[in-house]
Every structure is written in structure tokens, then in C-alpha cells.
Design a protein around this motif. Structure first.
Motif, PDB file in Angstrom:
ATOM      1  N   ALA A 129       6.230   0.307   1.168  1.00  0.00           N
ATOM      2  CA  ALA A 129       7.200  -0.211   2.132  1.00  0.00           C
ATOM      3  C   ALA A 129       7.800  -1.523   1.635  1.00  0.00           C
TER       4      ALA A 129
ATOM      5  N   GLU B 158       0.806  -1.224   0.000  1.00  0.00           N
ATOM      6  CA  GLU B 158       0.000   0.000   0.000  1.00  0.00           C
ATOM      7  C   GLU B 158       0.837   1.270   0.000  1.00  0.00           C
ATOM      8  N   ASN B 159       1.831   1.351   0.859  1.00  0.00           N
ATOM      9  CA  ASN B 159       2.587   2.594   0.967  1.00  0.00           C
ATOM     10  C   ASN B 159       3.998   2.484   0.402  1.00  0.00           C
TER      11      ASN B 159
ATOM     12  N   ARG C  86      -2.092  -4.475   2.604  1.00  0.00           N
ATOM     13  CA  ARG C  86      -2.495  -3.244   3.286  1.00  0.00           C
ATOM     14  C   ARG C  86      -1.645  -3.012   4.537  1.00  0.00           C
ATOM     15  N   THR C  87      -1.189  -1.785   4.702  1.00  0.00           N
ATOM     16  CA  THR C  87      -0.410  -1.427   5.890  1.00  0.00           C
ATOM     17  C   THR C  87      -1.138  -0.444   6.798  1.00  0.00           C
ATOM     18  N   SER C  88      -2.296   0.069   6.357  1.00  0.00           N
ATOM     19  CA  SER C  88      -2.962   1.146   7.104  1.00  0.00           C
ATOM     20  C   SER C  88      -4.078   0.667   8.018  1.00  0.00           C
TER      21      SER C  88
END
Length: 331
Positions: free
Chosen positions: A128, A125-126, A211-213
Motif C-alpha cells: 500500500a 506489508e501489502n 505492518r498493515t495486518s
């Protein structure tokens, strides 16, 4: 070749619809999807039931409900025990997969039938780093044991069980069920995988969206005490059951690099965490009295966590220690 997709879910009403729709949008239909309801308190179950009722395709969807909350490891194990496919594909309920992932993965498995599993790539997602690998970086298939052990030891593939198309027979015959009662279940599983894997194939295009959020994830908890306790349980479990040097060196670095930073900076009750560290050292010393060089290296690594902070924080010291372990225990 059929696939069993296993999705445990618990209080993920914000993400579950997107996850399930991504499964229902696959370009192949020769799969079953097993959802394991781990007794959440939100509307996740209703969302899953609605989407399954509305589904018009030919794939099979079913929900298995736990009588009480047991955790993600138990939920995954429930899914594996119910699975009927030739392959297992684990999907976290707050993630999603791209439409062609199953098609590409199964074609790779057909091309390389000796592969224990097919590793698909991640899209995070970001942006990373979760072990993604560049297209063309790895061969399509390898059964080179030393190369594979080095790959896993150095986080060359995502550490998680997700994004892998795993032969169900390989999983079951080698007892790769998930350890219950810890929160680092993927790490523990990954270390055990090192003891059994003989071959691997790759789909190097990003097909799994991670997903990291999700702030409800325990990994977003500022207090990492529970992570330390889980790491200690992992270390106790492997202390005298280390099958190869890749596992030993992974565990050593887990202790030195991951646990030290957490103990130093991220435990609200550091005294309690250190007390549990001492108990772990004593447990390993008492239970495994026989002369075991691999166990002794692991014990030394745990003892290092008790050194004064400036010394253990010194990068030259830690690097030298790791280099010595490489010489003593080459992969």
C-alpha cells in the motif's frame, strides 16, 4: 552520536518478538532502546523481559512501565523524556526495521549535520501507499523551505513519526511532544512539524517495515466515529495557531477529503458526528472572534461538510475549491 529507539507496546504479543529482534540485529550498537509498557493484558511484557535477559550485545535495553493505560501518545512522550541519545527513532511494536537502518541513517546525519531529521523509506506489508518514495527521487539534503513545505503538504514522505531519525534537541526545543487523548496523533504531530522544520535529509532505500495486518489496531475499526472526533480536536487545536500556509492547506484538505468521506459512509452514529462538527464550528467562531483569514478558510471548509452530498461529492467543485485556496495561500 547516540540514538534512542522508543517503542511503546500494548497487547502486541503476536508481533513484539519480531520487532525487538530486529532492533537487536542492528549493524551498529551505539543506541539505547526504551520500551514503554502501556499496561496491556497479554504476555507482551514477559516477552520483552525474556528477550532483554537473553540479549548478549552491548546496547542498552530498558522497560518503563506506566501505572495505567495512557495511550500511544503518552507512551511516546514517556520515552522521549527518558531518552539520552542525540537522536530519537520511533518504532511501532508491530513493525520491524532492517539490520542496517541505524547505520545508514546515522551516516546520513553525520554527512548533513544541519538536517532536523533523516527520513528513511518504508517497505509496506501489502504494498500500500504510505508515502514511500522512489530511490533517487529526492536530493540527499534540502534546506529549501518552500520545497520542504510542499513535500509535507503533498504527503511526499510518510505521515507517521516512525522511520525518522530526529534530532532530540530539535524535537524538544520545538515542543514536538505528542497530543494525548486522540487517535490521529501522527497526523497532529505531522501538521505541527510543518511549522518548525527547516531542513531534511533522506535515506531512500526501504529500511522500515510497516505492518498493515494488525487487526487489533484501531485503524481497522469499521466505525470511524472516533477518527472524526480526533480530526475535529486537531482542527480546533490549530484553528488560530496556524504558522504557515502549508499547515492551513493541509488542514483544509483534511476536513474536505478525509472527514467528508468518513462522515458520509463510515460513522455508525452520523447524527452524533454531525452534532460534534457543529460544536467545533461554533467553538472556533466563539473563541477566535478576531479577523483571521486563515481561520476563516478553515471555517468555510468545515461548513462545506454540511452541504448536500451531491455538491460536496462533485469532484469539479472540490477541485475548484482547493485550487482557489492554492491561489489565496501559496506555499
Amino acid at each position: 552520536m547516540t540514538i534512542s529507539i522508543i517503542i511503546p507496546f500494548y497487547n502486541v504479543e503476536k508481533y513484539l518478538e519480531e520487532c525487538l529482534l530486529s532492533v537487536m540485529s542492528q549493524t551498529v550498537t551505539d543506541y539505547e532502546c526504551i520500551l514503554v509498557d502501556d499496561c496491556g493484558t497479554d504476555n507482551s511484557l514477559k516477552i520483552a523481559e525474556r528477550l532483554i535477559a537473553e540479549y548478549k550485545g552491548s546496547s542498552s535495553f530498558r522497560i518503563i512501565r506506566h501505572e495505567r493505560n495512557k495511550g500511544v501518545s503518552a507512551a511516546r512522550n514517556t520515552g522521549v523524556n527518558a531518552a539520552k541519545g542525540d537522536f530519537l527513532f520511533f518504532l511501532d511494536s508491530d513493525d520491524k526495521i532492517y539490520p542496517s537502518v541505524l547505520e545508514k541513517a546515522i551516516k546520513t546525519a553525520q554527512k548533513y549535520p544541519n538536517a532536523n531529521f533523516v527520513q528513511c523509506n518504508f517497505d509496506v506489508e501489502n504494498g500500500a501507499n504510505y508515502g514511500q518514495f522512489a530511490e533517487g527521487k529526492y536530493p540527499e539534503f534540502s534546506d529549501d523551505s518552500s520545497w520542504i513545505q510542499n513535500l509535507l503538504k503533498n504527503y511526499g514522505i510518510p505521515l507517521t513519526v516512525t522511520a525518522k531519525l530526529i534530532k532530540r534537541q530539535f524535537f524538544i526545543e520545538n515542543g514536538l511532544f505528542f497530543k494525548e487523548g486522540i487517535i490521529r496523533e501522527d497526523t497532529e504531530w505531522y501538521i505541527r512539524l510543518m511549522g518548525w522544520i527547516k531542513s531534511i535529509a533522506f535515506c531512500d532505500t526501504a529500511y522500515y517495515w510497516y505492518r498493515t495486518s494488525n487487526e487489533t489496531s484501531i485503524m481497522h475499526n469499521d466505525d470511524k466515529t472516533e477518527q472524526v472526533l480526533s480530526c475535529l480536536e486537531i482542527l480546533k487545536g490549530f484553528a488560530c495557531n496556524i504558522q504557515n500556509n502549508a499547515q492551513l492547506r493541509f488542514l483544509t484538505e483534511l476536513a474536505i477529503f478525509e472527514m467528508h468521506g468518513v462522515l458520509l459512509n463510515k460513522c455508525k452514529d452520523k447524527e452524533y458526528a454531525v452534532e460534534e462538527l457543529n460544536k467545533t464550528i461554533e467553538f472556533i467562531q466563539q473563541k477566535y472572534r478576531q479577523n483571521n483569514r486563515k481561520r476563516d478558510l478553515l471555517l468555510t471548509s468545515l461548513q462545506l461538510l454540511k452541504l448536500p452530498n451531491p455538491l460536496i461529492h462533485n469532484r469539479f467543485f472540490t477541485k475548484a475549491y482547493i485550487e482557489v485556496s492554492k491561489l489565496l495561500y501559496p506555499i
